[in-house]
Write a protein that holds these residues in place. Structure first.
Motif, PDB file in Angstrom:
ATOM      1  N   MET A   1       6.462 -34.551  22.816  1.00 12.89           N
ATOM      2  CA  MET A   1       6.763 -33.270  23.436  1.00 12.89           C
ATOM      3  C   MET A   1       8.127 -33.325  24.093  1.00 12.89           C
ATOM      4  N   ASP A   2       8.806 -32.218  24.075  1.00 16.93           N
ATOM      5  CA  ASP A   2      10.151 -32.136  24.647  1.00 16.93           C
ATOM      6  C   ASP A   2      10.058 -31.536  26.052  1.00 16.93           C
ATOM      7  N   HIS A   3       9.811 -32.407  27.043  1.00 20.37           N
ATOM      8  CA  HIS A   3       9.649 -31.930  28.417  1.00 20.37           C
ATOM      9  C   HIS A   3      10.934 -31.314  28.955  1.00 20.37           C
ATOM     10  N   ALA A   4      12.082 -31.824  28.532  1.00 14.59           N
ATOM     11  CA  ALA A   4      13.355 -31.252  28.988  1.00 14.59           C
ATOM     12  C   ALA A   4      13.479 -29.806  28.527  1.00 14.59           C
ATOM     13  N   ALA A   5      13.080 -29.524  27.290  1.00 18.71           N
ATOM     14  CA  ALA A   5      13.149 -28.142  26.784  1.00 18.71           C
ATOM     15  C   ALA A   5      12.203 -27.233  27.569  1.00 18.71           C
ATOM     16  N   THR A   6      11.018 -27.746  27.903  1.00 12.12           N
ATOM     17  CA  THR A   6      10.076 -26.949  28.690  1.00 12.12           C
ATOM     18  C   THR A   6      10.635 -26.689  30.079  1.00 12.12           C
ATOM     19  N   MET A   7      11.223 -27.713  30.698  1.00 11.38           N
ATOM     20  CA  MET A   7      11.798 -27.529  32.031  1.00 11.38           C
ATOM     21  C   MET A   7      12.921 -26.498  31.981  1.00 11.38           C
ATOM     22  N   ARG A   8      13.766 -26.597  30.973  1.00 18.60           N
ATOM     23  CA  ARG A   8      14.857 -25.629  30.821  1.00 18.60           C
ATOM     24  C   ARG A   8      14.288 -24.213  30.658  1.00 18.60           C
ATOM     25  N   SER A   9      13.182 -24.109  29.923  1.00 14.28           N
ATOM     26  CA  SER A   9      12.528 -22.804  29.737  1.00 14.28           C
ATOM     27  C   SER A   9      12.042 -22.221  31.055  1.00 14.28           C
ATOM     28  N   THR A  10      11.577 -23.080  31.986  1.00 17.08           N
ATOM     29  CA  THR A  10      11.118 -22.542  33.271  1.00 17.08           C
ATOM     30  C   THR A  10      12.251 -21.790  33.966  1.00 17.08           C
ATOM     31  N   TYR A  11      13.454 -22.360  33.932  1.00 15.69           N
ATOM     32  CA  TYR A  11      14.594 -21.703  34.572  1.00 15.69           C
ATOM     33  C   TYR A  11      14.981 -20.426  33.843  1.00 15.69           C
ATOM     34  N   GLU A  12      14.988 -20.476  32.528  1.00 16.33           N
ATOM     35  CA  GLU A  12      15.366 -19.290  31.740  1.00 16.33           C
ATOM     36  C   GLU A  12      14.398 -18.142  31.985  1.00 16.33           C
ATOM     37  N   PRO A  58      17.446 -10.061  43.477  1.00 15.48           N
ATOM     38  CA  PRO A  58      17.196  -9.574  42.115  1.00 15.48           C
ATOM     39  C   PRO A  58      18.154 -10.143  41.064  1.00 15.48           C
ATOM     40  N   ASP A  59      19.310 -10.620  41.490  1.00 14.34           N
ATOM     41  CA  ASP A  59      20.266 -11.211  40.546  1.00 14.34           C
ATOM     42  C   ASP A  59      20.211 -12.739  40.553  1.00 14.34           C
ATOM     43  N   TRP A  60      19.111 -13.308  41.048  1.00 13.16           N
ATOM     44  CA  TRP A  60      18.918 -14.752  41.135  1.00 13.16           C
ATOM     45  C   TRP A  60      19.188 -15.394  39.782  1.00 13.16           C
ATOM     46  N   HIS A  61      19.968 -16.456  39.799  1.00 16.96           N
ATOM     47  CA  HIS A  61      20.271 -17.163  38.552  1.00 16.96           C
ATOM     48  C   HIS A  61      20.235 -18.665  38.795  1.00 16.96           C
ATOM     49  N   MET A  62      19.570 -19.366  37.896  1.00 16.12           N
ATOM     50  CA  MET A  62      19.446 -20.827  37.968  1.00 16.12           C
ATOM     51  C   MET A  62      20.163 -21.410  36.758  1.00 16.12           C
ATOM     52  N   MET A  67      20.298 -32.901  33.433  1.00 16.15           N
ATOM     53  CA  MET A  67      18.861 -33.078  33.240  1.00 16.15           C
ATOM     54  C   MET A  67      18.610 -34.463  32.656  1.00 16.15           C
ATOM     55  N   ILE A  68      17.585 -35.129  33.200  1.00 16.58           N
ATOM     56  CA  ILE A  68      17.199 -36.456  32.729  1.00 16.58           C
ATOM     57  C   ILE A  68      15.681 -36.441  32.530  1.00 16.58           C
ATOM     58  N   ALA A  69      15.240 -36.864  31.352  1.00 12.93           N
ATOM     59  CA  ALA A  69      13.809 -36.908  31.054  1.00 12.93           C
ATOM     60  C   ALA A  69      13.399 -38.353  30.791  1.00 12.93           C
ATOM     61  N   SER A  70      12.247 -38.719  31.341  1.00 12.63           N
ATOM     62  CA  SER A  70      11.710 -40.061  31.103  1.00 12.63           C
ATOM     63  C   SER A  70      10.198 -40.001  31.252  1.00 12.63           C
ATOM     64  N   GLY A  71       9.496 -40.378  30.207  1.00 16.60           N
ATOM     65  CA  GLY A  71       8.038 -40.368  30.263  1.00 16.60           C
ATOM     66  C   GLY A  71       7.512 -38.966  30.524  1.00 16.60           C
ATOM     67  N   ASP A  72       6.642 -38.860  31.524  1.00 13.65           N
ATOM     68  CA  ASP A  72       6.039 -37.559  31.821  1.00 13.65           C
ATOM     69  C   ASP A  72       6.791 -36.776  32.902  1.00 13.65           C
ATOM     70  N   LYS A  73       7.996 -37.247  33.286  1.00 10.79           N
ATOM     71  CA  LYS A  73       8.772 -36.557  34.321  1.00 10.79           C
ATOM     72  C   LYS A  73      10.158 -36.187  33.813  1.00 10.79           C
ATOM     73  N   THR A  74      10.651 -35.072  34.330  1.00 17.65           N
ATOM     74  CA  THR A  74      12.001 -34.608  34.032  1.00 17.65           C
ATOM     75  C   THR A  74      12.640 -34.200  35.346  1.00 17.65           C
ATOM     76  N   VAL A  75      13.918 -34.556  35.506  1.00 18.57           N
ATOM     77  CA  VAL A  75      14.678 -34.263  36.725  1.00 18.57           C
ATOM     78  C   VAL A  75      15.869 -33.398  36.353  1.00 18.57           C
ATOM     79  N   ALA A  76      16.147 -32.386  37.181  1.00 24.52           N
ATOM     80  CA  ALA A  76      17.305 -31.525  36.932  1.00 24.52           C
ATOM     81  C   ALA A  76      18.066 -31.282  38.227  1.00 24.52           C
ATOM     82  N   ARG A  77      19.398 -31.229  38.075  1.00 19.78           N
ATOM     83  CA  ARG A  77      20.277 -30.750  39.145  1.00 19.78           C
ATOM     84  C   ARG A  77      20.648 -29.341  38.739  1.00 19.78           C
ATOM     85  N   VAL A  78      20.387 -28.394  39.629  1.00 18.21           N
ATOM     86  CA  VAL A  78      20.500 -26.979  39.298  1.00 18.21           C
ATOM     87  C   VAL A  78      21.352 -26.261  40.336  1.00 18.21           C
TER      88      VAL A  78
END
Length: 139
Positions: A1-12, A58-62, A67-78
């Motif tokens: 599974m691509d956890h980094a892609a899922t994490m990126r999707s949360t922000y989008e 209302p114009d909140w943007h992330m 982004m760094i992914a390892s195992g079941d965790k992903t870390v992002a600086r946003v």
């Protein structure tokens, strides 16, 4: 599974204001370790926090910076930005724009859903930019 892609999707999805689809990425037993004041550390509490955050900004943007992914965790600086046009955590609308950084860590369950979140946001800088806390003297 691509956890980094899922994490990126949360922000989008948050950027698009699509909190229903954002919520679909959170496990039913999701645990929020950072949380906003007055919100339960659950999936629904997190969704309520973001509903209120997007009403206030209302114009909140992330924007993901790293982004760094390892195992079941992903870390992002946003980098997050927005203009406060509504009440936020008890602070009346200021009309001020803010731009701050945060660090997020998400843990994923075997189904690929976010089951835990930890985060650190530069709240002092946010409060200074909103004019709630005076900025320090320049050096």
């Amino acid at each position: 599974m691509d956890h980094a892609a899922t994490m990126r999707s949360t922000y989008e999805l948050i950027n698009a204001g699509d909190l229903d689809r954002f919520g679909d990425l959170l496990a039913a037993d999701f645990v929020e370790h950072q949380g906003g004041p007055g919100y339960p550390p659950t999936r629904e509490g997190t969704l309520d926090f973001f509903r209120n955050l997007l009403a206030a900004f209302p114009d909140w943007h992330m924007a993901v910076q790293d982004m760094i992914a390892s195992g079941d965790k992903t870390v992002a600086r946003v980098r997050v930005s927005g203009t406060q046009s509504g009440e936020f955590i008890g602070i009346p609308a200021t009309g001020a724009s803010a731009d701050v950084e945060l660090i997020d860590i998400m843990r994923f369950d075997p189904a690929g859903l976010v089951c835990e979140h930890w985060g650190v946001a530069d709240m002092l800088s946010l409060m200074q930019q909103l004019g709630v806390v005076p900025a320090g003297a320049s050096t």
